[in-house]
Design a protein around this motif. Structure first.
Motif, PDB file in Angstrom:
ATOM      1  N   VAL A   1      -4.942   9.578   1.805  1.00  0.00           N
ATOM      2  CA  VAL A   1      -5.442   8.487   0.395  1.00  0.00           C
ATOM      3  C   VAL A   1      -4.383   7.503   1.142  1.00  0.00           C
ATOM      4  N   VAL A   2      -5.390   6.002   0.423  1.00  0.00           N
ATOM      5  CA  VAL A   2      -4.110   5.231   0.131  1.00  0.00           C
ATOM      6  C   VAL A   2      -4.607   4.495  -0.758  1.00  0.00           C
ATOM      7  N   ALA A   3      -3.254   4.200  -1.726  1.00  0.00           N
ATOM      8  CA  ALA A   3      -3.731   3.100  -3.230  1.00  0.00           C
ATOM      9  C   ALA A   3      -3.008   2.382  -3.248  1.00  0.00           C
ATOM     10  N   ALA A   4      -3.070   1.048  -3.710  1.00  0.00           N
ATOM     11  CA  ALA A   4      -1.478  -0.216  -4.405  1.00  0.00           C
ATOM     12  C   ALA A   4      -0.557   0.965  -4.778  1.00  0.00           C
TER      13      ALA A   4
ATOM     14  N   SER B   1       0.646   5.716   0.884  1.00  0.00           N
ATOM     15  CA  SER B   1      -0.183   6.402   1.804  1.00  0.00           C
ATOM     16  C   SER B   1       0.045   7.500   1.358  1.00  0.00           C
TER      17      SER B   1
ATOM     18  N   VAL C   1       1.140  -1.138   0.208  1.00  0.00           N
ATOM     19  CA  VAL C   1      -0.379  -0.093   0.002  1.00  0.00           C
ATOM     20  C   VAL C   1       0.862   0.813  -0.164  1.00  0.00           C
TER      21      VAL C   1
ATOM     22  N   ARG D   1     -13.477   5.394  -2.138  1.00  0.00           N
ATOM     23  CA  ARG D   1     -12.386   5.045  -1.442  1.00  0.00           C
ATOM     24  C   ARG D   1     -11.300   5.134  -1.553  1.00  0.00           C
ATOM     25  N   GLU D   2     -10.247   5.371  -2.044  1.00  0.00           N
ATOM     26  CA  GLU D   2      -9.087   5.178  -1.601  1.00  0.00           C
ATOM     27  C   GLU D   2      -8.721   6.476  -0.787  1.00  0.00           C
TER      28      GLU D   2
ATOM     29  N   LEU E   1      -5.561   8.073  -9.633  1.00  0.00           N
ATOM     30  CA  LEU E   1      -7.001   8.681  -8.840  1.00  0.00           C
ATOM     31  C   LEU E   1      -6.949  10.228  -8.891  1.00  0.00           C
TER      32      LEU E   1
ATOM     33  N   ALA F   1      -1.898   3.779  -9.599  1.00  0.00           N
ATOM     34  CA  ALA F   1      -3.102   4.387  -8.858  1.00  0.00           C
ATOM     35  C   ALA F   1      -3.169   4.796  -8.123  1.00  0.00           C
ATOM     36  N   TYR F   2      -2.352   6.023  -7.386  1.00  0.00           N
ATOM     37  CA  TYR F   2      -2.814   7.393  -6.686  1.00  0.00           C
ATOM     38  C   TYR F   2      -2.076   8.100  -7.672  1.00  0.00           C
TER      39      TYR F   2
END
Length: 160
Positions: free
Chosen positions: A110-113, A66, A64, A92-93, A121, A117-118
């Protein structure tokens, strides 16, 4: 609702362990189980206790990233804020969004894979033309402290 020292002990105990038994909670609060349970229900009905949640160790679930993001909107009309907030609530992220005073309008957690991915977003947010004038991203490299327990007894004015 005015809180007393017993209410504060109940709130402290359930923040530390949301699965605490009725008996253990009563012991920590200094009450017998039935009055303690009645107080807990009263705190729930008053909306002081808004829910019970499990705290996850995300890195044990999956990799993850952050991130903390500062957002500044181009315009500051109420409609601009409302539109931005409506969109953010559905992503949701974005696990936290604070409207702040000072040099920026919002701070997001934000949390992303991963970083890609961030970025997707953020690109999607920009494509929605929400009026974002600028954003700054900070990658969290280490969590030094993240305590979900709020020191309620310290915050209550009279200390109950």
């Amino acid at each position: 609702m005015r809180l007393d020292a017993i209410d504060l002990r109940i709130l402290d105990a359930i923040q530390r362990d949301g699965r605490i038994t009725k008996l253990a909670l009563a012991e920590k609060a200094g009450l017998s189980p039935t009055p303690c349970w009645m107080r807990l229900r009263k705190l729930e009905k008053a909306g002081i206790i808004s829910g019970y949640h499990a705290r996850l160790s995300l890195r044990r679930v999956a990799p993850v990233a952050s991130l903390v993001v500062e957002i500044t909107l181009a315009n500051h009309r109420q409609a601009d804020f409302d539109r931005f907030e409506r969109v953010v609530r559905d992503i949701r992220e974005i696990v936290c969004c604070w409207s702040v005073g000072g040099g920026v309008d919002y701070i997001l957690k934000v949390v992303a894979a991963d970083i890609d991915a961030y970025q997707r977003l953020i690109d999607a947010l920009l494509d929605r033309e929400l009026g974002i004038a600028r954003y700054f991203t900070y990658i969290v490299t280490k969590t030094v402290k993240e305590d979900p327990v709020v020191p309620v007894s310290v915050l209550v004015a009279d200390g109950a």
